[in-house]
Design a protein around this motif. Structure first.
Motif, PDB file in Angstrom:
ATOM      1  N   GLU A   4      -6.222  10.096 -25.785  1.00  0.00           N
ATOM      2  CA  GLU A   4      -4.981  10.265 -25.025  1.00  0.00           C
ATOM      3  C   GLU A   4      -3.872  10.837 -25.908  1.00  0.00           C
ATOM      4  OE1 GLU A   4      -2.155   8.001 -21.791  1.00  0.00           O
ATOM      5  OE2 GLU A   4      -3.657   6.826 -22.872  1.00  0.00           O
ATOM      6  N   ARG A   5      -3.795  10.365 -27.127  1.00  0.00           N
ATOM      7  CA  ARG A   5      -2.772  10.863 -28.055  1.00  0.00           C
ATOM      8  C   ARG A   5      -2.957  12.359 -28.335  1.00  0.00           C
ATOM      9  NH1 ARG A   5       0.206   7.950 -32.361  1.00  0.00           N
ATOM     10  NH2 ARG A   5       1.060   9.560 -33.699  1.00  0.00           N
ATOM     11  N   ALA A   6      -4.199  12.763 -28.605  1.00  0.00           N
ATOM     12  CA  ALA A   6      -4.477  14.175 -28.879  1.00  0.00           C
ATOM     13  C   ALA A   6      -4.213  15.029 -27.641  1.00  0.00           C
ATOM     14  CB  ALA A   6      -5.922  14.344 -29.336  1.00  0.00           C
ATOM     15  N   PHE A   7      -4.552  14.504 -26.468  1.00  0.00           N
ATOM     16  CA  PHE A   7      -4.298  15.238 -25.241  1.00  0.00           C
ATOM     17  C   PHE A   7      -2.800  15.515 -25.071  1.00  0.00           C
ATOM     18  CE2 PHE A   7      -2.738  15.041 -20.892  1.00  0.00           C
ATOM     19  CZ  PHE A   7      -3.386  16.130 -20.338  1.00  0.00           C
ATOM     20  N   ARG A  64      -0.418  15.479 -27.304  1.00  0.00           N
ATOM     21  CA  ARG A  64       0.082  16.361 -28.359  1.00  0.00           C
ATOM     22  C   ARG A  64      -0.198  17.819 -27.977  1.00  0.00           C
ATOM     23  NH1 ARG A  64       3.752  17.847 -30.993  1.00  0.00           N
ATOM     24  NH2 ARG A  64       4.306  15.863 -30.161  1.00  0.00           N
ATOM     25  N   ARG A  65      -1.430  18.083 -27.540  1.00  0.00           N
ATOM     26  CA  ARG A  65      -1.805  19.440 -27.129  1.00  0.00           C
ATOM     27  C   ARG A  65      -1.012  19.887 -25.902  1.00  0.00           C
ATOM     28  NH1 ARG A  65      -8.065  20.882 -26.370  1.00  0.00           N
ATOM     29  NH2 ARG A  65      -7.735  21.400 -24.213  1.00  0.00           N
ATOM     30  N   HIS A  66      -0.802  18.974 -24.989  1.00  0.00           N
ATOM     31  CA  HIS A  66      -0.038  19.258 -23.772  1.00  0.00           C
ATOM     32  C   HIS A  66       1.395  19.664 -24.116  1.00  0.00           C
ATOM     33  CE1 HIS A  66       0.897  18.833 -19.492  1.00  0.00           C
ATOM     34  NE2 HIS A  66       1.955  18.129 -19.835  1.00  0.00           N
ATOM     35  N   VAL A  67       2.036  18.895 -24.980  1.00  0.00           N
ATOM     36  CA  VAL A  67       3.417  19.183 -25.380  1.00  0.00           C
ATOM     37  C   VAL A  67       3.478  20.480 -26.181  1.00  0.00           C
ATOM     38  CG1 VAL A  67       5.331  18.373 -26.827  1.00  0.00           C
ATOM     39  CG2 VAL A  67       4.183  16.793 -25.277  1.00  0.00           C
ATOM     40  N   ASP A  68       2.547  20.676 -27.087  1.00  0.00           N
ATOM     41  CA  ASP A  68       2.511  21.916 -27.874  1.00  0.00           C
ATOM     42  C   ASP A  68       2.360  23.134 -26.969  1.00  0.00           C
ATOM     43  OD1 ASP A  68       2.791  20.476 -30.188  1.00  0.00           O
ATOM     44  OD2 ASP A  68       0.676  20.637 -30.784  1.00  0.00           O
ATOM     45  N   ARG A  69       1.499  23.018 -25.962  1.00  0.00           N
ATOM     46  CA  ARG A  69       1.297  24.134 -25.030  1.00  0.00           C
ATOM     47  C   ARG A  69       2.575  24.419 -24.239  1.00  0.00           C
ATOM     48  NH1 ARG A  69      -3.086  22.534 -21.790  1.00  0.00           N
ATOM     49  NH2 ARG A  69      -4.422  23.106 -23.532  1.00  0.00           N
ATOM     50  N   GLN A  70       3.268  23.372 -23.820  1.00  0.00           N
ATOM     51  CA  GLN A  70       4.523  23.562 -23.090  1.00  0.00           C
ATOM     52  C   GLN A  70       5.583  24.199 -23.976  1.00  0.00           C
ATOM     53  OE1 GLN A  70       5.423  19.666 -21.526  1.00  0.00           O
ATOM     54  NE2 GLN A  70       4.695  20.264 -19.510  1.00  0.00           N
ATOM     55  N   ASP A  71       5.625  23.802 -25.238  1.00  0.00           N
ATOM     56  CA  ASP A  71       6.600  24.390 -26.160  1.00  0.00           C
ATOM     57  C   ASP A  71       6.291  25.860 -26.435  1.00  0.00           C
ATOM     58  OD1 ASP A  71       7.969  22.028 -26.306  1.00  0.00           O
ATOM     59  OD2 ASP A  71       7.129  21.427 -28.246  1.00  0.00           O
ATOM     60  N   GLY A  90       0.821  -1.209   0.000  1.00  0.00           N
ATOM     61  CA  GLY A  90       0.000   0.000   0.000  1.00  0.00           C
ATOM     62  C   GLY A  90       0.856   1.261   0.000  1.00  0.00           C
ATOM     63  N   SER A  91       1.914   1.248   0.796  1.00  0.00           N
ATOM     64  CA  SER A  91       2.821   2.403   0.841  1.00  0.00           C
ATOM     65  C   SER A  91       3.536   2.586  -0.492  1.00  0.00           C
ATOM     66  CB  SER A  91       3.855   2.220   1.952  1.00  0.00           C
ATOM     67  OG  SER A  91       3.222   2.200   3.205  1.00  0.00           O
ATOM     68  N   ALA A  92       3.969   1.495  -1.094  1.00  0.00           N
ATOM     69  CA  ALA A  92       4.646   1.576  -2.389  1.00  0.00           C
ATOM     70  C   ALA A  92       3.687   2.109  -3.455  1.00  0.00           C
ATOM     71  CB  ALA A  92       5.183   0.209  -2.800  1.00  0.00           C
ATOM     72  N   ARG A  93       2.437   1.656  -3.422  1.00  0.00           N
ATOM     73  CA  ARG A  93       1.434   2.127  -4.380  1.00  0.00           C
ATOM     74  C   ARG A  93       1.193   3.630  -4.205  1.00  0.00           C
ATOM     75  NH1 ARG A  93      -2.597  -1.103  -2.860  1.00  0.00           N
ATOM     76  NH2 ARG A  93      -1.465  -2.881  -3.676  1.00  0.00           N
ATOM     77  N   THR A  94       1.092   4.072  -2.965  1.00  0.00           N
ATOM     78  CA  THR A  94       0.893   5.494  -2.688  1.00  0.00           C
ATOM     79  C   THR A  94       2.082   6.306  -3.163  1.00  0.00           C
ATOM     80  OG1 THR A  94      -0.502   4.995  -0.786  1.00  0.00           O
ATOM     81  CG2 THR A  94       0.501   7.180  -0.851  1.00  0.00           C
ATOM     82  N   ALA A  95       3.283   5.832  -2.868  1.00  0.00           N
ATOM     83  CA  ALA A  95       4.496   6.531  -3.303  1.00  0.00           C
ATOM     84  C   ALA A  95       4.545   6.623  -4.824  1.00  0.00           C
ATOM     85  CB  ALA A  95       5.738   5.828  -2.760  1.00  0.00           C
ATOM     86  N   TRP A  96       4.172   5.551  -5.505  1.00  0.00           N
ATOM     87  CA  TRP A  96       4.191   5.549  -6.971  1.00  0.00           C
ATOM     88  C   TRP A  96       3.201   6.580  -7.526  1.00  0.00           C
ATOM     89  CZ3 TRP A  96       7.243   4.731 -10.657  1.00  0.00           C
ATOM     90  CH2 TRP A  96       6.801   4.591 -11.961  1.00  0.00           C
ATOM     91  N   GLN A  97       2.031   6.691  -6.921  1.00  0.00           N
ATOM     92  CA  GLN A  97       1.052   7.676  -7.372  1.00  0.00           C
ATOM     93  C   GLN A  97       1.571   9.096  -7.166  1.00  0.00           C
ATOM     94  OE1 GLN A  97      -1.649   7.048  -9.176  1.00  0.00           O
ATOM     95  NE2 GLN A  97      -0.991   4.924  -9.069  1.00  0.00           N
ATOM     96  N   GLY A 137       3.977  14.354 -13.799  1.00  0.00           N
ATOM     97  CA  GLY A 137       2.897  14.676 -14.724  1.00  0.00           C
ATOM     98  C   GLY A 137       2.347  13.506 -15.503  1.00  0.00           C
ATOM     99  N   GLU A 138       2.726  12.314 -15.127  1.00  0.00           N
ATOM    100  CA  GLU A 138       2.274  11.135 -15.862  1.00  0.00           C
ATOM    101  C   GLU A 138       0.774  10.915 -15.752  1.00  0.00           C
ATOM    102  OE1 GLU A 138       2.889   6.401 -15.494  1.00  0.00           O
ATOM    103  OE2 GLU A 138       4.713   7.594 -15.426  1.00  0.00           O
ATOM    104  N   ASN A 139       0.167  11.402 -14.693  1.00  0.00           N
ATOM    105  CA  ASN A 139      -1.272  11.189 -14.511  1.00  0.00           C
ATOM    106  C   ASN A 139      -2.104  12.357 -15.046  1.00  0.00           C
ATOM    107  OD1 ASN A 139      -0.670  13.082 -12.601  1.00  0.00           O
ATOM    108  ND2 ASN A 139      -1.638  12.013 -10.899  1.00  0.00           N
ATOM    109  N   ALA A 140      -1.510  13.205 -15.860  1.00  0.00           N
ATOM    110  CA  ALA A 140      -2.209  14.388 -16.378  1.00  0.00           C
ATOM    111  C   ALA A 140      -3.441  13.997 -17.200  1.00  0.00           C
ATOM    112  CB  ALA A 140      -1.263  15.242 -17.210  1.00  0.00           C
ATOM    113  N   TYR A 141      -3.346  12.958 -18.017  1.00  0.00           N
ATOM    114  CA  TYR A 141      -4.497  12.559 -18.835  1.00  0.00           C
ATOM    115  C   TYR A 141      -5.638  12.055 -17.952  1.00  0.00           C
ATOM    116  CZ  TYR A 141      -7.333  10.443 -22.501  1.00  0.00           C
ATOM    117  OH  TYR A 141      -8.371  10.113 -23.339  1.00  0.00           O
TER     118      TYR A 141
END
Length: 69
Positions: free
Chosen positions: A49-52, A54-61, A12-19, A26-30
């Protein structure tokens, strides 16, 4: 068996740490986007997910702000 509760707590602790790590990098952004979309825009189709990403990376750039890379 006294080891089972300890292993369960460790898992449980490992799962929480991973989250937490996923959130920091930012892996859980989608997933967060889908939750937001479901709550606030349920009448519209969410981005794939792919379009999200792409838009996320474009916005960061377009607006890099202060980031390390």
């Amino acid at each position: 068996m006294t080891g089972t509760p300890i292993l369960a707590r460790l898992r449980g602790s490992a799962r929480t740490a991973w989250q937490i790590v996923r959130g920091v990098v930012g892996e859980n952004a989608y997933e967060r986007y889908l939750d937001h979309h479901r709550r606030n825009h349920s009448d519209e189709e969410p981005l794939t997910e792919r379009a999200f990403w792409r838009r996320h990376v474009d916005r960061q750039d377009a607006t890099p702000g202060s980031r390390c890379c």
